[in-house]
Design an enzyme around this catalytic site. Structure first.
Site, PDB file in Angstrom:
ATOM      1  N   GLU A  65      41.668  14.442 -15.130  1.00  0.00           N
ATOM      2  CA  GLU A  65      41.712  13.339 -16.091  1.00  0.00           C
ATOM      3  C   GLU A  65      42.208  13.834 -17.448  1.00  0.00           C
ATOM      4  OE1 GLU A  65      38.761   9.687 -17.181  1.00  0.00           O
ATOM      5  OE2 GLU A  65      37.883  11.681 -17.391  1.00  0.00           O
ATOM      6  N   CYS A 102      37.432   9.642 -13.017  1.00  0.00           N
ATOM      7  CA  CYS A 102      36.063   9.972 -13.402  1.00  0.00           C
ATOM      8  C   CYS A 102      35.061   8.915 -12.939  1.00  0.00           C
ATOM      9  CB  CYS A 102      36.038  10.160 -14.918  1.00  0.00           C
ATOM     10  SG  CYS A 102      34.629  11.068 -15.584  1.00  0.00           S
ATOM     11  N   LYS A 136      42.665   3.626 -16.963  1.00  0.00           N
ATOM     12  CA  LYS A 136      41.244   3.517 -16.632  1.00  0.00           C
ATOM     13  C   LYS A 136      40.730   2.145 -17.059  1.00  0.00           C
ATOM     14  CE  LYS A 136      37.070   6.408 -17.023  1.00  0.00           C
ATOM     15  NZ  LYS A 136      36.571   7.679 -17.610  1.00  0.00           N
TER      16      LYS A 136
END
Length: 339
Positions: free
Chosen positions: A45, A161, A127
């Protein structure tokens, strides 16, 4: 997936807040993965320009000196740095899933770029919901960022994540028939021993559970905290206690939960490889396909809005207004008798 395919998961430290050096390292890792026979390589990430660890170590005000530098070293999806990554993918004939901080206007997003083996930028996703203090740095994506791509390797998707802890997000991804999933993590050395939810046990389990729930191969790259990170982010003993060296827990899992690669020590940089056999997906799905025979749509269903949500929507121009004399004739006909 029609045949076995070799994939690679990166476990490495970022070139912190240095865009050019970060792209140099990405290209070196792409070349290394291709030399190892991989046809897909996945990165942690926000690997470029590195995860903003200062947000977990001090107040927002104390972190302000990092903000301009981080923004300046974040990457655009259409800039020269992305072009270098695309050329490296094409030169090495390898698919790339790259985690990066995307700069768009005055905002930053936790993005993942899908680059094909021919160097095409297939897409960039963001995200959906940055986690906790990440929201002090990054904006969020929308439903268009739930993506699974048809490739020569199979159906490839990715999440960042703690998106792997969002049940509805995961189910939406499973519904797209994902076969190879890139689960990108920033590293697991912050608050070690004090916040178990941020540690390797929970988050490695999240990658494993994603594989078993969705019956997909999971390639889980992971960042590393080294001396350079601690020098940059930790100017007190307390911060050094909060952000420890290590945190690298890259993994590759099969769709029925089998570990497919030997892990590296958490302080080491390197690349994990695994050969993915599509027969394992058929075996796993025969037992429990959550969006097929193992679902109960008469009881539970998911509503998904995959439409992009633009910030500005232009309203079509109104038709030209009629001339005043035309309105007068139309709305107030003459009361005089016709001649």
């Amino acid at each position: 997936m029609q045949a076995k395919v070799r994939v690679a998961a990166v476990q490495a430290e970022s070139a912190w807040l240095d865009l050019d050096a970060g792209i140099d390292k990405v290209i070196a890792l792409i070349e290394g993965a291709a030399a190892g026979g991989a046809r897909l390589v996945a990165f942690p990430e926000t690997f470029v320009p590195g995860y903003p660890w200062w947000i977990w170590l001090d107040s927002p005000a104390a972190g302000m000196p990092f903000v301009p530098r981080y923004a300046a070293n974040s990457m655009t999806r259409d800039g020269a740095e992305m072009e270098r990554v695309r050329q490296a993918a094409a030169r090495n004939g390898i698919h790339v899933v790259l985690g990066f901080s995307e700069r768009a206007g005055g905002s930053l997003y936790m993005a993942q770029a899908f680059v094909s083996e021919t160097g095409e930028l297939t897409s960039v996703r963001r995200k959906l919901k940055p986690t906790h203090v990440e929201r002090s740095v990054f904006g969020e994506g929308d439903g268009s960022d739930l993506q699974v791509h048809d490739t020569a390797l199979g159906k490839v998707g990715a999440l960042n994540c703690w998106e792997h802890l969002q049940p509805l997000t995961k189910y939406a991804m499973y519904s797209l028939g994902e076969q190879i999933h890139a689960a990108a993590w920033p590293g697991f050395s912050v608050y070690r021993g004090a916040a178990r939810a941020l540690g390797p046990e929970v988050n490695t389990a999240a990658s494993l559970m994603y594989a078993v729930e969705g019956q997909t191969f999971v390639v889980a790259p992971c960042g590393v905290i080294g001396a350079a990170a601690r020098e940059l982010f930790c100017d007190t003993e307390l911060k050094r206690d909060l952000l420890l060296t290590g945190g690298g827990f890259a993994r590759i899992f099969g769709p029925e939960g089998s570990p497919l690669a030997e892990p590296l020590p958490e302080t080491d940089e390197g690349i994990l490889y695994a050969d993915l056999d599509p027969a394992l997906i058929a075996i796993a799905k025969s037992a429990a396909d959550p969006v097929g025979h193992y679902s109960r749509p008469d009881v539970l269903r998911l509503l998904v809005n995959r439409n992009p949500m633009p910030r500005v929507v232009e309203v079509p121009a109104d038709p030209p207004a009629a001339a005043p004399e035309e309105l007068a004739v139309e709305e107030f006909p003459s009361a005089l008798p016709a001649s």
